[in-house]
Motif scaffolding. Structure first.
Motif, PDB file in Angstrom:
ATOM      1  N   TYR A   1      44.674  34.458  63.262  1.00 50.73           N
ATOM      2  CA  TYR A   1      43.845  33.454  62.582  1.00 50.73           C
ATOM      3  C   TYR A   1      42.824  32.877  63.554  1.00 50.73           C
ATOM      4  O   TYR A   1      43.180  32.429  64.648  1.00 50.73           O
ATOM      5  CB  TYR A   1      44.719  32.315  62.039  1.00 50.73           C
ATOM      6  CG  TYR A   1      45.617  32.736  60.902  1.00 50.73           C
ATOM      7  CD1 TYR A   1      45.288  32.463  59.574  1.00 50.73           C
ATOM      8  CD2 TYR A   1      46.804  33.413  61.152  1.00 50.73           C
ATOM      9  CE1 TYR A   1      46.111  32.862  58.533  1.00 50.73           C
ATOM     10  CE2 TYR A   1      47.637  33.821  60.120  1.00 50.73           C
ATOM     11  CZ  TYR A   1      47.286  33.545  58.819  1.00 50.73           C
ATOM     12  OH  TYR A   1      48.107  33.941  57.796  1.00 50.73           O
ATOM     13  N   PHE A   2      41.570  32.903  63.151  1.00 52.57           N
ATOM     14  CA  PHE A   2      40.502  32.284  63.924  1.00 52.57           C
ATOM     15  C   PHE A   2      39.935  31.106  63.140  1.00 52.57           C
ATOM     16  O   PHE A   2      39.915  31.127  61.899  1.00 52.57           O
ATOM     17  CB  PHE A   2      39.370  33.278  64.206  1.00 52.57           C
ATOM     18  CG  PHE A   2      39.683  34.308  65.261  1.00 52.57           C
ATOM     19  CD1 PHE A   2      40.787  34.175  66.099  1.00 52.57           C
ATOM     20  CD2 PHE A   2      38.871  35.420  65.420  1.00 52.57           C
ATOM     21  CE1 PHE A   2      41.073  35.130  67.064  1.00 52.57           C
ATOM     22  CE2 PHE A   2      39.142  36.385  66.386  1.00 52.57           C
ATOM     23  CZ  PHE A   2      40.247  36.234  67.211  1.00 52.57           C
ATOM     24  N   ALA A   3      39.475  30.105  63.869  1.00 50.93           N
ATOM     25  CA  ALA A   3      38.796  28.978  63.228  1.00 50.93           C
ATOM     26  C   ALA A   3      37.533  29.483  62.524  1.00 50.93           C
ATOM     27  O   ALA A   3      37.068  30.601  62.769  1.00 50.93           O
ATOM     28  CB  ALA A   3      38.454  27.913  64.259  1.00 50.93           C
ATOM     29  N   ALA A   4      36.973  28.651  61.675  1.00 54.12           N
ATOM     30  CA  ALA A   4      35.882  29.072  60.788  1.00 54.12           C
ATOM     31  C   ALA A   4      34.718  29.715  61.530  1.00 54.12           C
ATOM     32  O   ALA A   4      34.239  30.789  61.137  1.00 54.12           O
ATOM     33  CB  ALA A   4      35.398  27.880  59.965  1.00 54.12           C
TER      34      ALA A   4
ATOM     35  N   ALA B   1      31.694  34.630  62.634  1.00 49.88           N
ATOM     36  CA  ALA B   1      30.914  35.419  63.589  1.00 49.88           C
ATOM     37  C   ALA B   1      31.451  36.844  63.687  1.00 49.88           C
ATOM     38  O   ALA B   1      30.680  37.815  63.707  1.00 49.88           O
ATOM     39  CB  ALA B   1      30.934  34.743  64.959  1.00 49.88           C
ATOM     40  N   ILE B   2      32.781  36.973  63.717  1.00 53.78           N
ATOM     41  CA  ILE B   2      33.389  38.309  63.798  1.00 53.78           C
ATOM     42  C   ILE B   2      33.122  39.098  62.523  1.00 53.78           C
ATOM     43  O   ILE B   2      32.775  40.288  62.566  1.00 53.78           O
ATOM     44  CB  ILE B   2      34.904  38.185  64.058  1.00 53.78           C
ATOM     45  CG1 ILE B   2      35.164  37.714  65.493  1.00 53.78           C
ATOM     46  CG2 ILE B   2      35.612  39.507  63.792  1.00 53.78           C
ATOM     47  CD1 ILE B   2      34.677  38.669  66.561  1.00 53.78           C
ATOM     48  N   VAL B   3      33.278  38.455  61.382  1.00 54.64           N
ATOM     49  CA  VAL B   3      33.027  39.131  60.108  1.00 54.64           C
ATOM     50  C   VAL B   3      31.586  39.636  60.037  1.00 54.64           C
ATOM     51  O   VAL B   3      31.319  40.764  59.616  1.00 54.64           O
ATOM     52  CB  VAL B   3      33.326  38.193  58.921  1.00 54.64           C
ATOM     53  CG1 VAL B   3      32.789  38.772  57.606  1.00 54.64           C
ATOM     54  CG2 VAL B   3      34.832  37.953  58.800  1.00 54.64           C
ATOM     55  N   SER B   4      30.657  38.799  60.478  1.00 52.43           N
ATOM     56  CA  SER B   4      29.240  39.180  60.466  1.00 52.43           C
ATOM     57  C   SER B   4      28.984  40.395  61.363  1.00 52.43           C
ATOM     58  O   SER B   4      28.277  41.330  60.971  1.00 52.43           O
ATOM     59  CB  SER B   4      28.382  37.997  60.910  1.00 52.43           C
ATOM     60  OG  SER B   4      27.015  38.359  60.974  1.00 52.43           O
ATOM     61  N   LYS B   5      29.577  40.385  62.566  1.00 52.92           N
ATOM     62  CA  LYS B   5      29.382  41.501  63.486  1.00 52.92           C
ATOM     63  C   LYS B   5      30.007  42.788  62.949  1.00 52.92           C
ATOM     64  O   LYS B   5      29.420  43.868  63.039  1.00 52.92           O
ATOM     65  CB  LYS B   5      29.993  41.160  64.851  1.00 52.92           C
ATOM     66  CG  LYS B   5      29.211  40.119  65.648  1.00 52.92           C
ATOM     67  CD  LYS B   5      27.890  40.687  66.130  1.00 52.92           C
ATOM     68  CE  LYS B   5      27.176  39.715  67.057  1.00 52.92           C
ATOM     69  NZ  LYS B   5      25.880  40.264  67.526  1.00 52.92           N
ATOM     70  N   ILE B   6      31.195  42.679  62.376  1.00 49.07           N
ATOM     71  CA  ILE B   6      31.869  43.865  61.846  1.00 49.07           C
ATOM     72  C   ILE B   6      31.075  44.462  60.691  1.00 49.07           C
ATOM     73  O   ILE B   6      30.825  45.673  60.643  1.00 49.07           O
ATOM     74  CB  ILE B   6      33.304  43.509  61.395  1.00 49.07           C
ATOM     75  CG1 ILE B   6      34.193  43.251  62.618  1.00 49.07           C
ATOM     76  CG2 ILE B   6      33.902  44.628  60.529  1.00 49.07           C
ATOM     77  CD1 ILE B   6      35.599  42.780  62.282  1.00 49.07           C
ATOM     78  N   LYS B   7      30.653  43.627  59.781  1.00 49.37           N
ATOM     79  CA  LYS B   7      29.898  44.115  58.624  1.00 49.37           C
ATOM     80  C   LYS B   7      28.590  44.763  59.054  1.00 49.37           C
ATOM     81  O   LYS B   7      28.170  45.787  58.493  1.00 49.37           O
ATOM     82  CB  LYS B   7      29.614  42.963  57.650  1.00 49.37           C
ATOM     83  CG  LYS B   7      30.819  42.509  56.841  1.00 49.37           C
ATOM     84  CD  LYS B   7      30.414  41.414  55.850  1.00 49.37           C
ATOM     85  CE  LYS B   7      31.548  41.028  54.932  1.00 49.37           C
ATOM     86  NZ  LYS B   7      31.150  39.975  53.957  1.00 49.37           N
ATOM     87  N   GLY B   8      27.980  44.174  60.078  1.00 47.83           N
ATOM     88  CA  GLY B   8      26.700  44.696  60.526  1.00 47.83           C
ATOM     89  C   GLY B   8      26.784  46.046  61.191  1.00 47.83           C
ATOM     90  O   GLY B   8      25.784  46.766  61.284  1.00 47.83           O
TER      91      GLY B   8
ATOM     92  N   ILE C   1      42.367  39.776  60.611  1.00 49.80           N
ATOM     93  CA  ILE C   1      42.017  38.465  61.173  1.00 49.80           C
ATOM     94  C   ILE C   1      41.617  37.591  59.988  1.00 49.80           C
ATOM     95  O   ILE C   1      40.734  37.970  59.210  1.00 49.80           O
ATOM     96  CB  ILE C   1      40.869  38.561  62.189  1.00 49.80           C
ATOM     97  CG1 ILE C   1      41.283  39.446  63.365  1.00 49.80           C
ATOM     98  CG2 ILE C   1      40.469  37.173  62.681  1.00 49.80           C
ATOM     99  CD1 ILE C   1      40.158  39.732  64.350  1.00 49.80           C
ATOM    100  N   LEU C   2      42.260  36.449  59.844  1.00 48.28           N
ATOM    101  CA  LEU C   2      42.029  35.595  58.694  1.00 48.28           C
ATOM    102  C   LEU C   2      41.365  34.290  59.102  1.00 48.28           C
ATOM    103  O   LEU C   2      41.372  33.900  60.270  1.00 48.28           O
ATOM    104  CB  LEU C   2      43.355  35.313  57.979  1.00 48.28           C
ATOM    105  CG  LEU C   2      44.142  36.550  57.528  1.00 48.28           C
ATOM    106  CD1 LEU C   2      45.407  36.137  56.814  1.00 48.28           C
ATOM    107  CD2 LEU C   2      43.299  37.450  56.640  1.00 48.28           C
ATOM    108  N   ASP C   3      40.798  33.614  58.119  1.00 46.61           N
ATOM    109  CA  ASP C   3      40.113  32.339  58.318  1.00 46.61           C
ATOM    110  C   ASP C   3      41.154  31.234  58.438  1.00 46.61           C
ATOM    111  O   ASP C   3      41.777  30.828  57.454  1.00 46.61           O
ATOM    112  CB  ASP C   3      39.173  32.072  57.144  1.00 46.61           C
ATOM    113  CG  ASP C   3      38.331  30.811  57.337  1.00 46.61           C
ATOM    114  OD1 ASP C   3      38.563  30.088  58.333  1.00 46.61           O
ATOM    115  OD2 ASP C   3      37.463  30.560  56.489  1.00 46.61           O
TER     116      ASP C   3
END
Length: 414
Positions: free
Chosen positions: A282-285, A290-297, A364-366
């Motif tokens: 679990y990562f903070a918001a 930021a990780i989700v954005s990088k992975i999707k990109g 990895i969850l919010d």
């Protein structure tokens, strides 16, 4: 501490509640003097998906009977569902533990005082003859009962067995998720936190093992667990001084800088807690987004985002996936840097799962959605590396290697 210890996604640190009555029926830090040179070793079973936890078989009572306990470094109290009689228990693998009044821990016992520490003065035992407890986890699961003391049969590396009398919770009222009658794959929980009521601390007090814990969680549905320090590798371990968590007395290596593909995300260091009771990380918001954005990109066009009941963010390929390694090249590694030469590498297989229907999902969850105030390294990220919680030297360590082996071969790790 966190996820899917039962059928819920998160089931994290324990919070002590008011009580109910027993039913009328890399640093080199100073070491404490050694209490023993032996270690207790156990085989683990379980997985991140679909089981959601790793458990150990503990033999308790006289005569000893087996119980499956969920391994949780994020809470202190070990407890078994028990027939005291039971007011609300789940369906469990073994017959319920049956206590006797002679096994009850008195209210005046120091472990009872430690368990109740932090409660208001009005919260007292209902009887001086017993120590009541009620504990709640962040997935809303809870256990209510009394503390008892009974014999544990522990296998030592020197091929002997010891049978110390240890204190644990006899839970006669369990609420798990939204359904107190849910089927459970374990009989209770093995609390291995830093507090004095923890089984690890009790073993230290008995002079049986040092206050050191290690686990190795395999991706193949097994692994091993040990108490004591003579099984800790003498080299190649990344050590970080244990920090005081701002959110509680949890195992924390302090603050880490998060990197994606070895590039800083430009965020301030984030406090991290190691928690074997959490299925996922679990990562903070902010770091999560930021990780989700990088992975999707960085994903190829062959992967399409899709809805999957397993986890919030999933993708499907051109055909059903069988393994994370089918798509590993589409994802980059993460890194957590705790300072000079103290880096935890998180390759794709340590943050992704492949579901039964062949989708790949982000493990990895919010944490903000789960109302967590800090970041948790869960089982998914700790797979196939030995993680060591050394309370003697007040440090945490990890070393990567296969956990699909018998505990006897641990000394050749990795």
């Amino acid at each position: 501490m966190a996820a899917a210890r039962w059928p819920a996604i998160i089931g994290l640190m324990a919070i002590l509640l008011p009580f109910a009555p027993f039913p009328a029926r890399a640093a080199t830090l100073a070491r404490s003097p050694p209490s023993s040179t032996s270690s207790a070793v156990f085989q683990l079973h379980g997985d991140v998906y679909p089981t959601g936890h790793y458990y150990v078989t503990m033999n308790i009572g006289d005569p000893a009977k087996p119980y499956f306990l969920d391994v949780d470094t994020g809470s202190d109290l070990t407890w078994l569902q028990c027939d005291a009689p039971c007011q609300s228990c789940n369906k469990v693998p073994h017959p319920l533990y049956r206590p006797t009044k002679s096994k009850l821990l008195p209210c005046a016992n120091s472990l009872c005082t430690a368990l109740h520490n932090g409660q208001s003065p009005s919260k007292k035992c209902t009887s001086q003859q017993q120590c009541d407890y009620q504990i709640k986890y962040t997935d809303n699961a809870s256990s209510l009962g009394v503390l008892v003391t009974d014999s544990f049969s522990l296998p030592l590396r020197n091929s002997s067995n010891v049978h110390p009398s240890l204190s644990f919770g006899c839970g006669y009222d369990q609420q798990v998720g939204k359904n107190g009658a849910a089927q459970a794959t374990t009989d209770g929980l093995l609390g291995l936190g830093r507090g004095s009521v923890s089984l690890l601390s009790q073993l230290k007090q008995h002079g049986i093992t040092k206050n050191v814990l290690g686990h190795c969680l395999s991706t193949s549905g097994e692994g091993f667990l040990f108490f004591g320090d003579d099984m800790v590798p003498t080299s190649r371990v990344t050590w970080v001084p244990m920090a005081r968590s701002t959110s509680g007395d949890y195992y924390s290596p302090g603050s880490a800088t998060l990197y994606f593909d070895r590039r800083s995300l430009g965020m301030k260091p984030m406090e991290v807690v190691f928690d074997s009771g959490s299925t996922y990380t679990y990562f903070a918001a902010q770091p999560y987004q930021a990780i989700v954005s990088k992975i999707k990109g960085g994903l190829s066009k062959s992967l399409k985002q899709v809805s999957d009941p397993s986890l919030p963010l999933c993708w499907k390929g051109q055909k059903a996936l069988k393994s994370v390694f089918d798509v590993k090249t589409d994802f980059k590694s993460l890194q957590l840097s705790f300072g000079k030469n103290s880096v935890m590498e998180i390759p794709p297989e340590n943050y992704l799962i492949v579901t039964k229907i062949g989708n790949v999902c982000l493990g990895i969850l919010d944490g903000s959605a789960a109302r967590l105030s800090f970041n948790i390294i869960g089982d998914i990220t700790m797979q196939d590396q030995m993680v060591i919680y050394d309370n003697e030297r007040v440090q945490l360590g990890w070393i990567r290697g296969s956990c699909s082996r018998s505990p006897k071969s641990i000394m050749s790790f990795p």
